[in-house]
Design a protein around this motif. Structure first.
Motif, PDB file in Angstrom:
ATOM      1  N   ARG A   1     -14.794  42.242  63.293  1.00 32.90           N
ATOM      2  CA  ARG A   1     -14.078  43.391  62.724  1.00 32.90           C
ATOM      3  C   ARG A   1     -13.754  43.180  61.255  1.00 32.90           C
ATOM      4  NH1 ARG A   1      -9.801  45.773  67.108  1.00 32.90           N
ATOM      5  NH2 ARG A   1     -11.372  46.314  68.660  1.00 32.90           N
ATOM      6  N   ARG A   2     -13.314  41.989  60.934  1.00 30.81           N
ATOM      7  CA  ARG A   2     -12.962  41.704  59.541  1.00 30.81           C
ATOM      8  C   ARG A   2     -14.198  41.788  58.646  1.00 30.81           C
ATOM      9  NH1 ARG A   2      -8.304  39.290  57.273  1.00 30.81           N
ATOM     10  NH2 ARG A   2      -7.611  39.219  59.426  1.00 30.81           N
ATOM     11  N   PHE A   3     -15.327  41.285  59.132  1.00 26.90           N
ATOM     12  CA  PHE A   3     -16.566  41.353  58.358  1.00 26.90           C
ATOM     13  C   PHE A   3     -16.964  42.807  58.113  1.00 26.90           C
ATOM     14  CE2 PHE A   3     -21.187  41.847  58.299  1.00 26.90           C
ATOM     15  CZ  PHE A   3     -21.469  41.164  57.128  1.00 26.90           C
ATOM     16  N   LEU A   4     -16.895  43.649  59.149  1.00 23.31           N
ATOM     17  CA  LEU A   4     -17.236  45.063  58.990  1.00 23.31           C
ATOM     18  C   LEU A   4     -16.303  45.744  57.999  1.00 23.31           C
ATOM     19  CD1 LEU A   4     -18.070  46.200  62.631  1.00 23.31           C
ATOM     20  CD2 LEU A   4     -19.654  45.920  60.728  1.00 23.31           C
ATOM     21  N   LEU A   5     -15.028  45.412  58.064  1.00 24.14           N
ATOM     22  CA  LEU A   5     -14.067  46.008  57.148  1.00 24.14           C
ATOM     23  C   LEU A   5     -14.351  45.607  55.706  1.00 24.14           C
ATOM     24  CD1 LEU A   5     -11.516  47.691  56.679  1.00 24.14           C
ATOM     25  CD2 LEU A   5     -10.191  45.594  57.049  1.00 24.14           C
ATOM     26  N   VAL A   6     -14.577  44.327  55.474  1.00 21.04           N
ATOM     27  CA  VAL A   6     -14.846  43.842  54.113  1.00 21.04           C
ATOM     28  C   VAL A   6     -16.159  44.421  53.592  1.00 21.04           C
ATOM     29  CG1 VAL A   6     -15.381  41.781  52.744  1.00 21.04           C
ATOM     30  CG2 VAL A   6     -13.466  41.760  54.352  1.00 21.04           C
ATOM     31  N   ALA A   7     -17.199  44.417  54.424  1.00 19.88           N
ATOM     32  CA  ALA A   7     -18.480  44.977  54.011  1.00 19.88           C
ATOM     33  C   ALA A   7     -18.351  46.475  53.737  1.00 19.88           C
ATOM     34  CB  ALA A   7     -19.536  44.722  55.082  1.00 19.88           C
ATOM     35  N   GLY A   8     -17.581  47.173  54.557  1.00 15.11           N
ATOM     36  CA  GLY A   8     -17.378  48.603  54.353  1.00 15.11           C
ATOM     37  C   GLY A   8     -16.624  48.904  53.073  1.00 15.11           C
ATOM     38  N   LEU A   9     -15.587  48.141  52.790  1.00 10.56           N
ATOM     39  CA  LEU A   9     -14.832  48.340  51.553  1.00 10.56           C
ATOM     40  C   LEU A   9     -15.698  48.052  50.333  1.00 10.56           C
ATOM     41  CD1 LEU A   9     -11.378  46.825  52.554  1.00 10.56           C
ATOM     42  CD2 LEU A   9     -11.929  49.239  52.168  1.00 10.56           C
ATOM     43  N   PHE A  10     -16.518  47.011  50.421  1.00  8.44           N
ATOM     44  CA  PHE A  10     -17.420  46.682  49.315  1.00  8.44           C
ATOM     45  C   PHE A  10     -18.441  47.796  49.098  1.00  8.44           C
ATOM     46  CE2 PHE A  10     -21.292  44.696  47.639  1.00  8.44           C
ATOM     47  CZ  PHE A  10     -20.793  44.209  46.446  1.00  8.44           C
ATOM     48  N   ALA A  11     -19.045  48.275  50.196  1.00  9.13           N
ATOM     49  CA  ALA A  11     -20.040  49.352  50.088  1.00  9.13           C
ATOM     50  C   ALA A  11     -19.403  50.622  49.543  1.00  9.13           C
ATOM     51  CB  ALA A  11     -20.680  49.613  51.452  1.00  9.13           C
ATOM     52  N   LEU A  12     -18.188  50.924  49.961  1.00  3.89           N
ATOM     53  CA  LEU A  12     -17.485  52.099  49.455  1.00  3.89           C
ATOM     54  C   LEU A  12     -17.220  51.969  47.957  1.00  3.89           C
ATOM     55  CD1 LEU A  12     -16.035  54.790  50.025  1.00  3.89           C
ATOM     56  CD2 LEU A  12     -13.988  53.444  50.555  1.00  3.89           C
ATOM     57  N   ALA A  13     -16.767  50.801  47.520  1.00  2.00           N
ATOM     58  CA  ALA A  13     -16.485  50.594  46.098  1.00  2.00           C
ATOM     59  C   ALA A  13     -17.761  50.697  45.264  1.00  2.00           C
ATOM     60  CB  ALA A  13     -15.825  49.225  45.888  1.00  2.00           C
ATOM     61  N   VAL A  14     -18.846  50.100  45.730  1.00  3.17           N
ATOM     62  CA  VAL A  14     -20.114  50.173  45.003  1.00  3.17           C
ATOM     63  C   VAL A  14     -20.608  51.610  44.959  1.00  3.17           C
ATOM     64  CG1 VAL A  14     -22.547  49.507  45.094  1.00  3.17           C
ATOM     65  CG2 VAL A  14     -20.775  47.790  45.431  1.00  3.17           C
ATOM     66  N   GLY A  15     -20.490  52.313  46.079  1.00  2.00           N
ATOM     67  CA  GLY A  15     -20.917  53.710  46.115  1.00  2.00           C
ATOM     68  C   GLY A  15     -20.139  54.576  45.148  1.00  2.00           C
ATOM     69  N   LEU A  16     -18.839  54.372  45.075  1.00  2.00           N
ATOM     70  CA  LEU A  16     -18.027  55.147  44.143  1.00  2.00           C
ATOM     71  C   LEU A  16     -18.378  54.820  42.693  1.00  2.00           C
ATOM     72  CD1 LEU A  16     -14.553  55.079  45.927  1.00  2.00           C
ATOM     73  CD2 LEU A  16     -16.170  56.986  45.781  1.00  2.00           C
ATOM     74  N   LEU A  17     -18.673  53.554  42.418  1.00  2.00           N
ATOM     75  CA  LEU A  17     -19.105  53.164  41.074  1.00  2.00           C
ATOM     76  C   LEU A  17     -20.425  53.842  40.724  1.00  2.00           C
ATOM     77  CD1 LEU A  17     -18.842  51.453  38.491  1.00  2.00           C
ATOM     78  CD2 LEU A  17     -20.048  49.642  39.714  1.00  2.00           C
ATOM     79  N   TRP A  18     -21.362  53.853  41.661  1.00  2.00           N
ATOM     80  CA  TRP A  18     -22.657  54.493  41.413  1.00  2.00           C
ATOM     81  C   TRP A  18     -22.499  55.987  41.193  1.00  2.00           C
ATOM     82  CZ3 TRP A  18     -26.374  52.000  45.532  1.00  2.00           C
ATOM     83  CH2 TRP A  18     -26.584  50.667  45.195  1.00  2.00           C
ATOM     84  N   ILE A  19     -21.608  56.622  41.943  1.00  2.00           N
ATOM     85  CA  ILE A  19     -21.352  58.051  41.734  1.00  2.00           C
ATOM     86  C   ILE A  19     -20.807  58.269  40.322  1.00  2.00           C
ATOM     87  CG2 ILE A  19     -19.880  59.993  42.398  1.00  2.00           C
ATOM     88  CD1 ILE A  19     -20.082  58.948  45.304  1.00  2.00           C
ATOM     89  N   GLY A  20     -19.846  57.444  39.923  1.00  2.00           N
ATOM     90  CA  GLY A  20     -19.269  57.567  38.593  1.00  2.00           C
ATOM     91  C   GLY A  20     -20.279  57.340  37.491  1.00  2.00           C
ATOM     92  N   GLN A  21     -21.137  56.356  37.669  1.00  5.82           N
ATOM     93  CA  GLN A  21     -22.162  56.101  36.652  1.00  5.82           C
ATOM     94  C   GLN A  21     -23.203  57.214  36.636  1.00  5.82           C
ATOM     95  OE1 GLN A  21     -23.488  52.125  37.695  1.00  5.82           O
ATOM     96  NE2 GLN A  21     -22.447  51.306  35.890  1.00  5.82           N
TER      97      GLN A  21
END
Length: 61
Positions: free
Chosen positions: A2-22
């Motif tokens: 569960r912790r791995f999924l949460l960390v991976a999900g938060l990372f993917a969300l942050a990268v996705g938001l950065l890509w949207i912004g760029q």
């Protein structure tokens, strides 16, 4: 797991938001990035952010 999924999900969300912004030109960082103001990267970012949200949701199941 569960912790791995949460960390991976938060990372993917942050990268996705950065890509949207760029991709939209809202976050022109770094200035030399080939992704700035390229709308295709906003689409890739939306997909990545959606994937991150799915991972975060799965971590809470």
């Amino acid at each position: 797991m569960r912790r791995f999924l949460l960390v991976a999900g938060l990372f993917a969300l942050a990268v996705g938001l950065l890509w949207i912004g760029q991709g939209t030109g809202t976050v022109p960082w770094p200035r030399s990035s080939f992704m700035v103001e390229q709308l295709q990267w906003a689409g890739y970012g939306a997909a990545m952010a959606g994937f991150g949200l799915v991972l975060i949701w799965q971590s809470n199941q």
